[in-house]
Motif scaffolding. Structure first.
Motif, PDB file in Angstrom:
ATOM      1  N   THR A  53       0.844  -1.185   0.000  1.00 53.56           N
ATOM      2  CA  THR A  53       0.000   0.000   0.000  1.00 53.56           C
ATOM      3  C   THR A  53       0.879   1.234   0.000  1.00 53.56           C
ATOM      4  O   THR A  53       1.995   1.222   0.482  1.00 53.56           O
ATOM      5  CB  THR A  53      -0.923   0.034   1.235  1.00 53.56           C
ATOM      6  OG1 THR A  53      -0.103   0.090   2.412  1.00 53.56           O
ATOM      7  CG2 THR A  53      -1.801  -1.180   1.282  1.00 53.56           C
TER       8      THR A  53
ATOM      9  N   ASP B 105       1.616   7.830   2.100  1.00 54.55           N
ATOM     10  CA  ASP B 105       1.122   9.157   1.739  1.00 54.55           C
ATOM     11  C   ASP B 105       1.544  10.162   2.792  1.00 54.55           C
ATOM     12  O   ASP B 105       0.960  10.232   3.875  1.00 54.55           O
ATOM     13  CB  ASP B 105      -0.405   9.146   1.617  1.00 54.55           C
ATOM     14  CG  ASP B 105      -0.955  10.485   1.170  1.00 54.55           C
ATOM     15  OD1 ASP B 105      -0.151  11.408   0.936  1.00 54.55           O
ATOM     16  OD2 ASP B 105      -2.184  10.607   1.070  1.00 54.55           O
TER      17      ASP B 105
ATOM     18  N   HIS C   1     -10.296   1.861 -11.346  1.00 55.44           N
ATOM     19  CA  HIS C   1      -9.097   2.662 -11.574  1.00 55.44           C
ATOM     20  C   HIS C   1      -9.458   4.150 -11.634  1.00 55.44           C
ATOM     21  O   HIS C   1      -8.746   5.000 -11.084  1.00 55.44           O
ATOM     22  CB  HIS C   1      -8.407   2.228 -12.861  1.00 55.44           C
ATOM     23  CG  HIS C   1      -7.171   2.996 -13.183  1.00 55.44           C
ATOM     24  ND1 HIS C   1      -5.989   2.832 -12.491  1.00 55.44           N
ATOM     25  CD2 HIS C   1      -6.927   3.967 -14.098  1.00 55.44           C
ATOM     26  CE1 HIS C   1      -5.070   3.654 -12.977  1.00 55.44           C
ATOM     27  NE2 HIS C   1      -5.622   4.351 -13.956  1.00 55.44           N
TER      28      HIS C   1
ATOM     29  N   GLN D  86     -10.079   5.512  -8.123  1.00 58.35           N
ATOM     30  CA  GLN D  86      -9.030   5.224  -7.153  1.00 58.35           C
ATOM     31  C   GLN D  86      -8.858   6.355  -6.137  1.00 58.35           C
ATOM     32  O   GLN D  86      -8.470   6.113  -4.982  1.00 58.35           O
ATOM     33  CB  GLN D  86      -7.695   4.999  -7.873  1.00 58.35           C
ATOM     34  CG  GLN D  86      -6.576   4.483  -6.992  1.00 58.35           C
ATOM     35  CD  GLN D  86      -6.689   3.008  -6.700  1.00 58.35           C
ATOM     36  OE1 GLN D  86      -6.244   2.179  -7.475  1.00 58.35           O
ATOM     37  NE2 GLN D  86      -7.300   2.667  -5.578  1.00 58.35           N
ATOM     38  N   HIS D  87      -9.168   7.592  -6.536  1.00 57.57           N
ATOM     39  CA  HIS D  87      -9.044   8.718  -5.602  1.00 57.57           C
ATOM     40  C   HIS D  87      -9.974   8.599  -4.411  1.00 57.57           C
ATOM     41  O   HIS D  87      -9.748   9.234  -3.377  1.00 57.57           O
ATOM     42  CB  HIS D  87      -9.328  10.033  -6.337  1.00 57.57           C
ATOM     43  CG  HIS D  87     -10.701  10.093  -6.947  1.00 57.57           C
ATOM     44  ND1 HIS D  87     -11.055   9.348  -8.060  1.00 57.57           N
ATOM     45  CD2 HIS D  87     -11.808  10.796  -6.600  1.00 57.57           C
ATOM     46  CE1 HIS D  87     -12.309   9.609  -8.370  1.00 57.57           C
ATOM     47  NE2 HIS D  87     -12.791  10.474  -7.498  1.00 57.57           N
TER      48      HIS D  87
ATOM     49  N   GLN E 165      -7.768   4.130  -1.565  1.00 54.17           N
ATOM     50  CA  GLN E 165      -6.501   3.611  -2.076  1.00 54.17           C
ATOM     51  C   GLN E 165      -5.900   2.515  -1.205  1.00 54.17           C
ATOM     52  O   GLN E 165      -4.781   2.082  -1.451  1.00 54.17           O
ATOM     53  CB  GLN E 165      -5.500   4.767  -2.208  1.00 54.17           C
ATOM     54  CG  GLN E 165      -5.983   5.829  -3.173  1.00 54.17           C
ATOM     55  CD  GLN E 165      -5.064   7.037  -3.239  1.00 54.17           C
ATOM     56  OE1 GLN E 165      -3.868   6.929  -3.014  1.00 54.17           O
ATOM     57  NE2 GLN E 165      -5.631   8.197  -3.528  1.00 54.17           N
TER      58      GLN E 165
ATOM     59  N   TYR F 142      -3.246  -0.532  -4.784  1.00 53.21           N
ATOM     60  CA  TYR F 142      -3.857   0.104  -5.941  1.00 53.21           C
ATOM     61  C   TYR F 142      -4.453  -0.910  -6.917  1.00 53.21           C
ATOM     62  O   TYR F 142      -3.956  -2.034  -7.053  1.00 53.21           O
ATOM     63  CB  TYR F 142      -2.812   0.937  -6.705  1.00 53.21           C
ATOM     64  CG  TYR F 142      -2.379   2.203  -6.028  1.00 53.21           C
ATOM     65  CD1 TYR F 142      -3.270   2.986  -5.302  1.00 53.21           C
ATOM     66  CD2 TYR F 142      -1.067   2.644  -6.142  1.00 53.21           C
ATOM     67  CE1 TYR F 142      -2.866   4.163  -4.704  1.00 53.21           C
ATOM     68  CE2 TYR F 142      -0.644   3.833  -5.546  1.00 53.21           C
ATOM     69  CZ  TYR F 142      -1.557   4.584  -4.825  1.00 53.21           C
ATOM     70  OH  TYR F 142      -1.156   5.750  -4.241  1.00 53.21           O
TER      71      TYR F 142
ATOM     72  N   TYR G  62     -11.316   3.102   1.681  1.00 52.51           N
ATOM     73  CA  TYR G  62     -10.584   3.535   2.853  1.00 52.51           C
ATOM     74  C   TYR G  62     -11.316   2.956   4.054  1.00 52.51           C
ATOM     75  O   TYR G  62     -12.514   2.678   3.977  1.00 52.51           O
ATOM     76  CB  TYR G  62     -10.570   5.057   2.974  1.00 52.51           C
ATOM     77  CG  TYR G  62      -9.489   5.753   2.210  1.00 52.51           C
ATOM     78  CD1 TYR G  62      -8.158   5.392   2.365  1.00 52.51           C
ATOM     79  CD2 TYR G  62      -9.788   6.804   1.349  1.00 52.51           C
ATOM     80  CE1 TYR G  62      -7.160   6.047   1.668  1.00 52.51           C
ATOM     81  CE2 TYR G  62      -8.790   7.467   0.655  1.00 52.51           C
ATOM     82  CZ  TYR G  62      -7.475   7.089   0.820  1.00 52.51           C
ATOM     83  OH  TYR G  62      -6.492   7.736   0.143  1.00 52.51           O
TER      84      TYR G  62
END
Length: 490
Positions: free
Chosen positions: A6, A9, A40, A43-44, A47, A69, A94
């Motif tokens: 993963t 960030d 895809h 994805q925002h 993640q 991803y 999430y």
């Protein structure tokens, strides 16, 4: 330390996390490939992990769930060949409920169950505010849970329903839950989409050749070449078969919609449509409104990438201050540093953002961002700009102060961690160490999203609880916990 596979960030500690994304398709060959493409594009919205379930008559239901991803999990031929069929759904997530550490595989959706009437899978975007009380009730009645996700509650409620079909049982289950949900589900022959009565979370319907698509956002329709037909209405359940197409009905008591206003500000992709309007254009309008409300003498308007860019463009256009990319984002940090060392972790935002020194040196810079949550990242960005030689730093925020936690599917910190919950705007400015700090007003945000008169306090069109504390659905589990704690203290 992030779970292997993963992304790390460095901005994650100071950003609201974008709930989840759902996608489903029926009536097309190789449905799994379309689902993977749709995920895809979404994805925002999540993640940590993703999953796909498909059905084909000869082999039944097939499923794959992976951490990380979509591009790393659902692009190999070996994985996709295990997901045959012309009907499939998928989910990216999430951990907005259930497990609060790194996502674990047992919480990855879609969830699948075998019922007396056949198998069904379900994927859910949002959060159920009475999930804990329902879970306790179901466990007392003998249910055995495999995950800590609130979505599994829906599966168990379906199992106990006496409805004559799986769709009837889903209706029964969803009538018992409270909170925000956009659901995409499937049986052996049907694709089902449903939104909660307030329509807090988005869901759209599209046409793909002879097939049909459900997705969280229109950008996911674009990537598969589907035609956008309409939004699924608040409180609507759409049942789709390959032969008859979509049939919609409304199983819940009608209520006035309260769509999440933060979808306009940050969550949705700028190339999506909400309410027939471009998200990009809305964010640009937010920037223009912000410039009218909070002007400042400066030399450069600079977005905090990427979410601040449209608002910064609008601010620059309205103010007449030149726009420039004073901060450049490294798009590949997530792949490069899968398991960062402590030394790399201490580099913080410099892993992901770098200042364009030649552009900002000696200039008074307006930084436009979508929100301030804890303020830690904002302080680091300010330090980077000053270290690069900027003369002044002014923050302009394209949302009102985030002072209240979200209970409807956004991973918001507790209220005592939110900067705006305990500080005034001037106190936040001093805390961040910037020359000025201004947020768009709540009325200004409403004007930017199309409400010319601003927010009607007696009948607000949107869910804006994270800004106003006005929760359209009582957070039942949270209220019960508070009451229990109070009684224990007495």
């Amino acid at each position: 330390m992030p779970l292997p596979g993963t992304p790390f960030d460095p901005l994650g500690e100071d950003h609201l996390r974008e709930e989840c994304g759902v996608f489903g398709v029926i009536g097309v060959a190789d449905a799994a490939s379309f689902v993977a493409l749709g995920l895809h594009a979404l994805q925002h919205r999540g993640q940590e992990a993703g999953g796909i379930v498909t059905y084909e008559p000869d082999g039944g239901f097939h499923q794959a769930r992976r951490m990380g991803y979509v591009r790393d999990s659902f692009t190999s031929r070996e994985v996709m060949e295990t997901l045959p069929g012309s009907l499939g759904i998928g989910h990216v997530r999430y951990s907005t409920s259930g497990d609060k550490g790194p996502a674990v595989i047992r919480n990855v959706q879609p969830f699948f169950g075998e019922f007396a009437l056949g198998g069904a899978a379900i994927a859910h975007n949002g959060n159920l505010t009475n999930a804990e009380s329902l879970r306790r009730e179901l466990i007392e009645r003998g249910a055995i849970f495999q995950s800590s996700s609130d979505t599994e509650v829906i599966i168990h409620l379906m199992a106990r329903s006496m409805g004559r079909s799986l769709v009837d049982r889903m209706e029964d289950a969803l009538r018992r839950v409270e909170g925000a949900f956009s659901v995409v589900a499937m049986t052996r022959t049907k694709l089902v989409g449903c939104r909660d009565p307030l329509g807090i979370r988005p869901l759209v319907l599209g046409r793909l050749g002879q097939g049909w698509v459900l997705a969280s956002e229109t950008c996911a329709l674009d990537i598969v070449g589907a035609e956008f037909l309409r939004e699924v209405e608040p409180g609507e359940m759409v049942v789709i078969t390959a032969e008859a197409g979509p049939q919609g009905h409304f199983p819940f008591r009608p209520q006035k919609p309260r769509f999440c206003i933060f979808e306009h500000v940050y969550f949705s992709r700028p190339d999506s449509l909400i309410g027939g309007r471009s998200v990009y254009e809305t964010r640009e309008a937010i920037g223009r409104e912000l410039a009218r409300e909070a002007p400042v003498e400066a030399d450069l308007v600079c977005p905090v990438p990427d979410s601040g860019t449209p608002a910064a463009i609008g601010y620059a256009a309205q103010s007449g201050i030149p726009f420039g990319l004073g901060i450049v984002r490294n798009q590949y940090v997530g792949r490069t540093f899968i398991e960062p060392t402590e030394q790399i972790r201490n580099m913080g935002v410099r892993l992901k953002l770098n200042v364009n020194r030649a552009l900002v040196r000696g200039r008074r810079v307006v930084l436009v961002d979508d929100s301030v949550v804890r303020g830690t990242t904002s302080r680091k960005i300010k330090d980077m700009i000053l270290d690069a030689g900027a003369a002044e730093v002014h923050f302009r925020i394209a949302s009102p102060p985030t002072a209240w936690p979200c209970f409807y599917g956004v991973d918001t910190p507790s209220r005592d961690k939110l900067l705006a919950a305990s500080m005034t705007e001037e106190e936040m400015r001093a805390h961040l160490g910037v020359d000025s700090l201004r947020f768009i007003s709540l009325d200004g945000l409403y004007r930017a999203v199309g409400e010319a008169q601003g927010r009607d306090p007696d009948n607000p069109r949107y869910c804006d609880a994270c800004f106003s504390g006005d929760y359209p659905i009582a957070p039942s589990d949270r209220i019960a916990k508070t009451l229990k704690a109070s009684q224990a203290a007495e």
